[in-house]
Design an enzyme around this catalytic site. Structure first.
Site, PDB file in Angstrom:
ATOM      1  N   CYS A  75      -2.945  -2.721  -5.420  1.00 47.45           N
ATOM      2  CA  CYS A  75      -2.776  -1.682  -4.417  1.00 47.45           C
ATOM      3  C   CYS A  75      -4.065  -0.939  -4.082  1.00 47.45           C
ATOM      4  O   CYS A  75      -4.276  -0.557  -2.936  1.00 47.45           O
ATOM      5  CB  CYS A  75      -1.691  -0.718  -4.843  1.00 47.45           C
ATOM      6  SG  CYS A  75      -1.976   0.009  -6.449  1.00 47.45           S
ATOM      7  N   ASP A 116       1.363   2.810   3.829  1.00 48.80           N
ATOM      8  CA  ASP A 116       1.161   2.071   2.587  1.00 48.80           C
ATOM      9  C   ASP A 116       0.822   0.628   2.935  1.00 48.80           C
ATOM     10  O   ASP A 116       1.710  -0.178   3.219  1.00 48.80           O
ATOM     11  CB  ASP A 116       2.422   2.129   1.719  1.00 48.80           C
ATOM     12  CG  ASP A 116       2.155   1.572   0.330  1.00 48.80           C
ATOM     13  OD1 ASP A 116       1.109   0.912   0.149  1.00 48.80           O
ATOM     14  OD2 ASP A 116       2.984   1.805  -0.568  1.00 48.80           O
ATOM     15  N   HIS A 148       0.075   3.723  -8.326  1.00 49.02           N
ATOM     16  CA  HIS A 148      -0.032   3.136  -6.998  1.00 49.02           C
ATOM     17  C   HIS A 148      -1.102   3.879  -6.220  1.00 49.02           C
ATOM     18  O   HIS A 148      -1.456   5.010  -6.555  1.00 49.02           O
ATOM     19  CB  HIS A 148       1.335   3.258  -6.296  1.00 49.02           C
ATOM     20  CG  HIS A 148       1.429   2.451  -5.042  1.00 49.02           C
ATOM     21  ND1 HIS A 148       1.175   1.110  -5.004  1.00 49.02           N
ATOM     22  CD2 HIS A 148       1.774   2.810  -3.769  1.00 49.02           C
ATOM     23  CE1 HIS A 148       1.340   0.673  -3.777  1.00 49.02           C
ATOM     24  NE2 HIS A 148       1.712   1.690  -2.986  1.00 49.02           N
TER      25      HIS A 148
END
Lengths: 321, 655
Positions: free
Chosen positions: B412, B472, B456
Site C-alpha cells: 500500500c 485509496d 495501511h
C-alpha cells in the site's frame, strides 16, 4: 513510675497478663502473645516498597498485582504467626531430682487442641538460655524438655520460659512468656569419699562395720535395682532366669549411721552435706542398711530406692539451724 | 544467651528440599528472561543452577568466593561486549538473571535463601516490563505458590511438604482479598515519577511518522495488537474502517515525513455522513497520536487536533489508553483550507521520478478540470494490473518510476506514494495518510480488533470547493483489499501472519474467544488507572474521589478484612463430644430440680443420689449413669448405646 512498673507485682502481672508463678494449665490467650517484624520482615517491607515504586513508575498493572499480593501475604503471615502460638496450653510435667551441677530436666507439655499443627515453636528458658524447638501436631500434646543447669541444692523453680515462633515465613516473631509452677529437687553435689570408719559408727549407735569376710550366706531374696551386682546369685540366674540377690546375715544386721557429727567440722555446711550425700550413695551401692542423722532430723535405717530418696531429699532441703 | 537463636535464618542450613524449591522457582521466573538474554548467558545461568543442585550431593563442589567473583567478572565482560554498556534496563535485567545463578551458588543458610526469594520477586516484576498478559499473570501465581511453599519450608524444616504447600495455599488465599482491595483502592499515580531509561521504548512495533517503500509491508507482517474499538451501536462496514494516523506531506524522493504540525482546537468541519460512537483501547506506542475512525468529530480529553486532521495526545502514549470517540463516516469535508498547507501539499523534490512527473503533467494538460485529473488517475491504477504483495521488490533511486513502470508490484505504501506523487505532478494538492484499514470484529463480544497487520497507507487529494477527499489507490488496484482485508488480497498467503490465513477458520474461532477474554483483562486489570479508579468509586456513590477518599476507603476495608482474619485465627474448636453433651444436658435437667452435681461427685454416685431423690425416674437415671460410664470410660463404644443415652436424656421426666 518506671520503677513501680518493674517492681510492683500488680503492675508486672498487668503488663505480662499473668501473675507468676502460674498454677495448672496455662492458656496462651491472644493478649499474651506479642508480635513484631523480624529483620527479614523489615527487608521484605523494603523490597515491597521498591516493587511498588517500580510499578508506579513504569505503570505496571501486574507489578501492582504482585506487590499488593505480597503485601497481603505479609499481612496474612502476621496473623498466621500469632495463631501458631495463640491458644496453646502449657503445663509442666514431672521432673526427676538431680544432683547440683547437673542439669534439671524440666518437662513442658504444649497442648495443641486445634485442628492445625503448630510447627517450629521455640521454648527457651530465659534465665539459663536452655532452648529447644518443638513441633506441636494437631490435636496432640508435644513435650519440651528444658535442661536447666542446677547449680545449688534445694528446690529449683523453673522460672520464666519464653515460647517463640516465626512460622510460616520468618517475617514476624511472635512470643509469649509463661512461668508455670514447676520445681525440681536438687540434691547436694556428692563428694566421693570412703564410708566413715567402723569405730566412728560404733560410737554412733551400735552398728557394726561392713567388713569383707563376714558374709555368712543366709538366703535369697528378689533383686532390687539398688542391689550390688556382686551379690546377685548368678548361678541361680543361669538356672532359673530369675534375678535373685544373695543375703548375708551380717548385712541384714548391719546398721550404718551416716551422721552430720562424723563429718569434719572444719568444713563448711555445703561441703559437709556433699560428703553425707556421697556416703548415702556409697552406702546404697554397698547394699547396707543405713540411716541419716542431721541436726534436728533423723531418718531411721533402711535400704533401697525410697530410703535413698528420703535421705537425699533431707540433705537437699537441709536448713542449718 | 550467647547460643545461636535456633529460629534465626542465618543459623539454619538449607536442606535438599529448599534448594530444589528455589531452583524450581528460579526456573519459572527466569524462563521469560532467559529466552530474551544472549544464549551464552542463559546457558551460563543454567549451569550455575545445575552446579548448585550437584553441590547438594557433594558439598565440596561449592565454589570458593574468588571463583564466583571470577565468573561474575567474566560474565559482565561478556555482557559489556554484547551490549556495549552495563547500565540500562535490558542489561540490568540480564545481569539480574546472572546474579540469580551466582547468588544461588553461594546460598548456604536460610538468610541467603531469603535473598534468592527477593531476587525471584524482582525477576518477576521485571518481566512485566515486556509483557503483562494473562499467561504471565498465571505464571506469576504459579511462581508465587512455589516460592511461598519453599519459604514455609524454611521455617518448618521437619514438616511434610504437603503440609507446607497447604500452609502456602492458605497464606495466598488470605493474601488475595487484601491484594484485591489494595489493587482497587490504593491511590494510583499516573505516569513516570522519574525519567524512563533511553531503551524504555525499544521493541515496540507500530506506525512511525515517516514512510519509505517497504516499511508498512514489514509492519503488516506483525500480528501485534494496535488497538481495540468497542462500538456502542453498530460497527461500520469494512470499507468505512479507515483509522486515521499521521498524515505525511513532505517527500524527499524516497521517504515521506509528517513535517511541521499545527494544532487546532476544533475538528475540521463536517457535514452529513453516518455518526459512530465508540471507545478505543489503544496499546502503548510511545507516540502522541490517537487513532480514530475517519473522520473524527470530537476531541478526547488531554488531546488536540492537528491541522491535518490527526488527534494528538498531550503526552506520549506510554500506557494502554482508553478514550471515547465520535466519528462521522462518509462526511462531506470542509472546503476551506490554509493556503500555506496547500502549498506544502504540492511540493515535489527535483531530480526524482521523471517518468511519473511527465505522466502527471500530461494528465493536467489533457484534462479539463481537477475532477477529471483525479478520475484519470484512479482509472490508471484500476487498469494498471500492478500486483499487490507483502514482499515488494527493492526499489532504487526513482522509487515511484520503478514501481509504476518496471517492478509493477508493491504494498500500500508504494501505491499511496506513487498516487500522491502523480497528483502533485498534476498540480493537485495531495498527501499520504497512514493508519489502519479494517479490523476484525470479534463475534464473541463484538469488539473490533485492529492489528499491526492492518496497517495501511492511502492518499488525500484537495479539490478546490470540495476540500480533502480520501482516495485509496490500493483499493482501486486491488478492490478485494477493502472488503476482504489483507488475507484475501495477497495471493498465495506469502508472508501473512499465521492466524490471518483463511484456511485456519477453527483456530480463528478459538482466538476470538481468547481475545474477548484478553480485552476484559486489558480493560480491567492492565488499564486500571486513576480514571478507572474514580469510575469504580462512583459505583459506590463516591463521585470525584480524590486520593484521600481512596485512602480512607482502603483503610476502612482493610480494617474489616483484618478483623475477619483475626476472628478466623481466634476461633476455637467448639465441637463438643456427643456423650459429654448428653451428660451435660442430663445434669442441667437434674440441676433445674435442685439436684445439681457436686464437683467431687462421680457419675455413679450422682446417678445413685438422683435415683433416690426421684424414685419415679430411678431406672432411667441409673441407666443414664451406666451408659455414660460405659461410653466415657469403657473400652468399646457402640453407636447404639450413644443413641440410647441421647434418647433417655431427651425423654427424662422429673416431674
Amino acid at each position: 513510675m518506671l520503677r513501680a512498673l518493674r517492681t510492683n507485682p500488680r503492675w508486672v502481672s498487668w503488663f505480662y497478663g499473668f501473675t507468676p508463678p502460674e498454677r495448672g494449665i496455662i492458656l496462651l490467650g491472644h493478649r499474651r502473645v506479642y508480635i513484631v517484624p523480624t529483620r527479614l520482615g523489615w527487608m521484605f517491607a523494603g523490597a515491597l516498597a521498591i516493587l511498588l515504586l517500580g510499578s508506579v513508575n513504569y505503570a505496571l498493572a501486574l507489578g501492582y498485582v504482585l506487590t499488593f499480593l505480597l503485601g497481603g501475604m505479609g499481612f496474612a503471615c502476621m496473623v498466621h504467626t500469632a495463631r501458631n502460638l495463640a491458644l496453646l496450653s502449657v503445663s509442666p510435667g514431672r521432673t526427676e531430682p538431680v544432683f547440683a551441677g547437673e542439669a534439671a530436666q524440666f518437662r513442658l507439655h504444649l497442648d495443641n487442641p486445634s485442628r492445625f499443627d503448630r510447627p517450629s515453636i521455640l521454648a527457651r528458658h530465659v534465665a539459663s538460655g536452655a532452648q529447644l524447638v518443638v513441633d506441636a501436631a494437631a490435636n496432640s500434646v508435644a513435650q519440651a524438655m528444658l535442661a536447666v543447669p542446677a547449680a545449688r541444692r534445694g528446690r529449683l523453680a523453673l522460672g520464666r520460659v519464653m515460647l517463640e515462633t516465626r512460622f510460616p515465613l520468618d517475617l514476624f516473631r511472635a512470643w509469649s512468656y509463661v512461668e508455670p509452677e514447676a520445681h525440681c529437687l536438687v540434691y547436694p553435689r556428692p563428694a566421693h569419699s570412703a564410708l566413715p570408719p567402723a569405730e566412728a559408727q560404733a560410737a554412733g549407735g551400735g552398728a557394726r562395720a561392713l567388713a569383707p569376710g563376714n558374709d555368712d550366706f543366709s538366703g535369697l531374696r528378689a533383686y532390687q535395682a539398688s542391689d550390688s551386682p556382686r551379690h546377685i546369685a548368678w548361678k541361680t540366674v543361669a538356672r532359673t532366669g530369675d534375678l535373685l540377690t544373695k543375703q548375708f546375715s551380717e548385712d541384714a544386721a548391719a546398721e550404718l549411721w551416716l551422721d552430720w557429727q562424723h563429718t569434719p567440722s572444719r568444713l563448711g555446711t555445703e561441703e559437709r552435706l556433699s560428703l553425707l550425700t556421697g556416703w548415702v550413695l556409697a552406702a546404697e551401692r554397698s547394699g547396707a542398711s543405713y540411716g541419716l542423722r542431721l541436726p534436728g532430723a533423723e531418718i531411721a535405717p533402711g535400704r533401697g530406692e525410697a530410703q535413698r530418696a528420703e535421705c537425699l531429699q533431707a540433705l537437699a532441703m537441709f536448713d542449718p539451724p | 544467651m550467647s547460643a545461636p537463636h535456633p529460629l534465626a535464618p542465618e543459623a539454619r542450613l538449607l536442606a535438599a528440599r529448599d534448594v530444589a524449591g528455589l531452583i524450581l522457582a528460579l526456573a519459572i521466573v527466569g524462563m521469560p528472561h532467559a529466552l530474551r538474554a544472549p544464549w551464552w548467558l542463559t546457558l551460563l545461568t543454567l549451569c550455575l543452577y545445575g552446579w548448585r543442585a550437584v553441590a547438594f550431593a557433594y558439598p565440596r563442589a561449592l565454589p570458593a568466593q574468588w571463583l564466583l567473583f571470577l565468573i561474575a567478572g567474566a560474565a559482565m565482560l561478556g555482557v559489556w561486549l554484547a551490549y556495549h554498556t552495563i547500565f540500562g534496563r535490558v542489561v540490568g535485567i540480564v545481569l539480574l538473571l546472572l546474579f540469580s545463578g551466582l547468588k544461588l551458588l553461594e546460598t548456604r543458610t536460610h538468610r541467603d535463601a531469603a535473598a534468592v526469594v527477593f531476587l525471584c520477586y524482582f525477576l518477576m516484576i521485571t518481566n512485566f516490563l515486556y509483557t503483562q498478559g494473562i499467561f504471565e499473570a498465571l505464571a506469576m501465581c504459579l511462581a508465587l505458590a512455589v516460592i511461598t511453599a519453599t519459604a514455609v519450608g524454611f521455617s518448618a524444616p521437619q514438616r511434610a511438604l504437603r503440609a507446607n504447600i497447604h500452609t502456602a495455599a492458605m497464606l495466598l488465599a488470605h493474601a488475595a482479598p487484601a491484594g484485591l482491595l489494595l489493587f482497587l483502592l490504593f491511590p494510583r499515580v499516573q505516569g513516570p515519577m522519574w525519567g524512563l531509561p533511553q531503551d524504555a521504548q525499544s521493541a515496540v512495533t507500530g506506525l512511525t511518522d515517516t514512510m519509505s517503500p517497504g516499511n508498512i509491508a514489514q509492519l503488516a507482517q506483525s500480528d501485534a495488537l494496535a488497538f481495540r474499538a468497542e462500538f456502542t451501536q453498530r460497527i461500520p462496514a469494512p470499507r468505512q474502517r479507515y483509522w486515521r494516523g499521521p498524515a505525511l506531506s513532505e517527500f524527499d524522493g524516497r521517504t515521506w515525513r509528517a513535517g511541521l504540525l499545527q494544532l487546532a482546537d476544533a475538528p475540521p468541519g463536517l457535514q452529513d455522513g453516518t455518526t459512530y460512537r465508540y471507545s478505543v483501547l489503544l496499546e502503548p506506542h510511545h507516540r502522541h497520536w490517537l487513532f480514530a475512525l475517519e473522520s473524527p468529530a470530537q476531541r478526547p480529553p488531554h488531546a488536540n487536533f492537528s491541522s491535518d486532521g490527526l488527534l494528538l495526545s498531550i503526552s506520549p502514549i506510554r500506557n494502554r489508553l482508553r478514550y471515547d470517540m465520535v466519528s462521522v463516516a462518509d462526511a462531506r469535508p470542509d472546503p476551506a483550507e490554509d493556503p500555506l498547507l496547500l502549498r506544502r501539499a504540492l511540493q515535489l523534490p527535483r531530480g526524482y521520478n521523471p517518468k511519473a512527473r511527465a505522466l502527471g503533467e500530461e494528465w493536467r494538460r489533457a484534462a479539463g478540470n481537477e475532477t477529471e485529473v483525479l478520475a484519470r488517475a484512479i482509472e490508471f491504477f484500476r487498469s494498471s494490473r500492478i500486483s499487490y504483495t507483502l514482499e515488494p521488490p527493492v526499489l532504487g533511486h526513482d522509487s515511484v518510476d520503478e514501481f509504476l513502470f518496471s517492478t509493477r508490484a508493491g504494498f500500500c505504501e508504494h501505491f499511496a506514494s506513487a498516487f500522491v506523487f502523480l497528483m502533485r505532478a498534476a498540480g493537485l494538492p495531495a498527501r499520504v495518510v497512514t493508519g489502519y484499514l479494517g479490523g476484525d470484529p470479534n463475534p464473541v463480544d463484538g469488539i473490533l480488533t485492529v492489528r499491526q497487520s492492518d496497517a495501511h497507507a492511502w492518499a488525500e487529494v484537495f479539490l478546490s470547493g470540495r476540500g480533502w477527499l480520501r482516495v485509496d489507490p490500493t483499493a482501486a488496484a486491488v478492490p478485494a483489499r477493502l472488503d476482504a482485508g489483507l488475507a484475501r488480497s495477497v495471493p498465495g498467503n506469502v508472508g501473512l501472519p499465521l492466524l490471518m490465513r483463511p484456511e485456519l477458520e477453527w483456530l480463528r474461532g478459538l482466538r476470538y474467544n481468547w481475545e474477548a477474554l484478553a480485552h476484559q483483562w486489558n480493560v480491567w486489570v492492565l488499564g486500571y488507572n486513576p480514571e478507572r479508579q474514580r469510575e469504580f468509586m462512583s459505583w459506590f456513590g463516591m463521585h470525584g474521589a480524590d486520593w484521600r477518599d481512596l485512602a480512607t476507603a482502603l483503610l476502612a476495608s482493610m480494617c474489616v478484612f483484618a478483623a475477619s482474619l483475626l476472628a478466623w485465627s481466634l476461633r476455637r474448636r467448639t465441637r463438643p463430644d456427643p456423650v459429654q453433651a448428653a451428660w451435660h444436658r442430663f445434669c442441667r435437667k437434674l440441676g433445674a430440680r435442685g439436684l445439681a452435681r457436686a464437683p467431687h461427685e462421680g457419675p455413679r454416685d450422682y446417678a445413685d443420689r438422683a435415683a433416690r431423690d426421684v424414685p419415679a425416674a430411678a431406672n432411667a437415671i441409673r441407666r443414664i449413669g451406666e451408659l455414660y460410664i460405659l461410653l466415657r470410660y469403657g473400652r468399646t463404644s457402640a453407636q447404639a448405646q450413644l443413641v440410647e443415652l441421647k434418647r433417655l436424656v431427651r425423654s427424662l421426666k422429673l416431674a
